[in-house]
Design a protein around this motif. Structure first.
Motif, PDB file in Angstrom:
ATOM      1  N   LEU A 177      39.951  -4.618  -2.715  1.00 61.05           N
ATOM      2  CA  LEU A 177      38.650  -4.881  -3.358  1.00 61.05           C
ATOM      3  C   LEU A 177      37.587  -5.251  -2.327  1.00 61.05           C
ATOM      4  N   ILE A 178      37.974  -6.099  -1.351  1.00 58.96           N
ATOM      5  CA  ILE A 178      37.033  -6.485  -0.280  1.00 58.96           C
ATOM      6  C   ILE A 178      36.571  -5.229   0.474  1.00 58.96           C
ATOM      7  N   THR A 179      37.537  -4.333   0.778  1.00 59.49           N
ATOM      8  CA  THR A 179      37.208  -3.102   1.517  1.00 59.49           C
ATOM      9  C   THR A 179      36.267  -2.216   0.718  1.00 59.49           C
ATOM     10  N   ILE A 180      36.514  -2.071  -0.586  1.00 61.57           N
ATOM     11  CA  ILE A 180      35.675  -1.175  -1.406  1.00 61.57           C
ATOM     12  C   ILE A 180      34.248  -1.727  -1.520  1.00 61.57           C
ATOM     13  N   ILE A 181      34.119  -3.059  -1.587  1.00 59.74           N
ATOM     14  CA  ILE A 181      32.772  -3.674  -1.624  1.00 59.74           C
ATOM     15  C   ILE A 181      32.031  -3.338  -0.322  1.00 59.74           C
ATOM     16  N   LEU A 182      32.728  -3.474   0.826  1.00 56.26           N
ATOM     17  CA  LEU A 182      32.136  -3.142   2.128  1.00 56.26           C
ATOM     18  C   LEU A 182      31.722  -1.672   2.203  1.00 56.26           C
TER      19      LEU A 182
END
Length: 459
Positions: A177-182
């Motif tokens: 999820l953190i990666t997709i937000i980035l």
């Protein structure tokens, strides 16, 4: 775009791709330590338990090359983003699974998400960074892959011990999820260098079925049905090669292999390297827990010696391969790996911890010298419009090698031990079968030195 914002954009791309490249190998290796706990909860036998690990690798390998080609046509950012989304969602679904069938089904979905990430990650890096910086960033990316592969047993062991096996999947979902937000917030550009080309559906289907038959068949050997499946898979793969040579827009341009010695032998070297080294962590994890009596967390702590060395030296080896011929550095790495695997053939119940750690450090150094220069050689040997396919081919070699590595272990265990649980009465046979596997791995790697040297000059 001015120079400053260009540098910032390149750094953002490197951060995002590195995070994604850490995720998927971390998942596959942390599972090794968690398997006994999963088996206990769902009362699974050895064969079913192996499918929890293999279903993911199989799905990822089958879809890699097709998604690499789709990314070249439709845009790498698009495929990469959807891949992380599917990966994060399937990780969450694995965490809430209530049966072995549910878990294995969601692991297949997770493998498809991984294929979309791995089929595009290296291609995005190669598109953004110029040739003179390529070795350096591919080295950083290789360090992330190896860090994921090898921190998995340590972090996975700690999570399993204190929070249960489901926490591994929750951790992956959160990181995803953190990666997709980035990605949605910061990743600019789409990199579709083969825009307008048609997608080869027939080739994709034949390719996927052939790979599935070969890898599934290999997991069933020594049963005759496994042997037949492998033969059917090889026959279908030959049909696939024939089709790709005739079709106008192939998913895998066979000329990349026919006319490009560097590309061909670098990929063969990668396949051999992963086939000979992937199962080392799995074997040592069993050896340290059963023979040496360590807890999952302590076993994982010992195995960390290898990734630390790899993470330190991969970027340096990558940077060196921008200046020195990559083939020479990669071949030296393969030679050191052969030496370290030979040392593991002498393991016994009396082997000291110092010898085990020293052998792991040597293995880590050999792998660091091999990986990023080998990737640099592959990506530098093709045109821009083939970056997605080249990146996906290399990732396929990695996953096929990993599956073969586990297949060799399963085959030797099946021959020596049969389908039994590892209890004290079987410890001597377990040690004998483990040594046999390490002898096979060392011989494989020795052959890999010559494949690596055969690639010729890149620069």
């Amino acid at each position: 775009m001015d120079n400053n914002s260009d540098i910032i954009n390149k750094r953002v791309v490197l951060l995002i791709v590195t995070l994604a490249s850490f995720l998927t190998p971390f998942m596959s290796s942390s599972m090794n330590i968690a398997l006994p706990s999963i088996g206990k909860e769902f009362s699974m036998n050895v064969v079913l338990l192996n499918w929890v690990a293999t279903s993911y690798l199989l799905a990822a390998a089958i879809f890699l090359v097709p998604f690499g080609k789709i990314a070249d046509i439709k845009g790498r950012k698009k495929v990469f983003s959807y891949g992380i989304l599917i990966y994060a969602l399937s990780s969450f679904l694995c965490a809430i699974s209530t049966s072995s069938v549910m878990l294995i089904s969601f692991r297949i979905l997770q493998g498809i998400g991984s294929a979309m990430i791995f089929g595009t990650a290296v291609a995005i890096l190669t598109s953004v960074f110029p040739p003179r910086e390529r070795g350096k960033v591919l080295g950083i990316n290789a360090a992330a892959v190896y860090l994921g592969l090898s921190l998995g047993p340590f972090l996975g062991g700690s999570l399993t011990q204190y929070l249960g096996w489901r926490s591994i999947f929750i951790a992956n979902a959160v990181l995803g999820l953190i990666t997709i937000i980035l990605v949605l917030w910061k990743l600019k550009g789409d990199w579709a260098e083969a825009k307008g080309e048609k997608f080869d559906f027939i080739g994709s289907i034949v390719y996927s079925l052939s790979l599935a038959a070969i890898m599934y068949g290999f997991s069933l050997i020594p049963a005759m049905s496994g042997l037949w499946l492998v033969l059917v898979g090889v026959f279908m793969f030959l049909l696939f090669v024939r089709w790709e040579m005739k079709t106008k827009n192939p998913i895998l341009d066979i000329n990349l292999f026919r006319n490009n010695i560097t590309f061909t032998f670098s990929n063969i070297a990668a396949l051999i390297n992963y086939s000979a080294t992937f199962a080392v962590a799995f074997l040592l994890s069993l050896y340290l827990q059963y023979i040496k009596g360590f807890s999952p967390q302590n076993a994982g702590s010992i195995l960390v010696a290898q990734p630390v060395v790899m993470a330190i030296f991969s970027p340096l080896a990558g940077r060196l391969s921008d200046r020195v011929e990559p083939g020479i550095i990669a071949s030296a790495g393969m030679a050191l790996t052969t030496v370290s695997l030979s040392l593991f053939t002498f393991l016994s119940e009396k082997t000291s911890l110092e010898v085990i750690v020293a052998s792991l450090i040597l293995l880590g150094f050999g792998l660091a010298l091999f990986s990023s220069p080998n990737t640099n050689a592959i990506m530098s040997s093709v045109e821009r419009r083939f970056y997605g396919v080249a990146s996906a081919t290399l990732a396929t070699m990695r996953l096929t090698g990993q599956t073969l590595s586990m297949g060799i272990v399963m085959l030797i265990f099946a021959i020596y031990m049969g389908n039994v649980q590892i209890t004290p009465q079987y410890y001597p046979i377990f040690l004998t079968s483990m040594k046999t596997v390490f002898i096979i791995f060392a011989l494989l790697c020795f052959g890999g030195i010559f494949a690596s040297l055969a690639r010729g000059k890149v620069q």
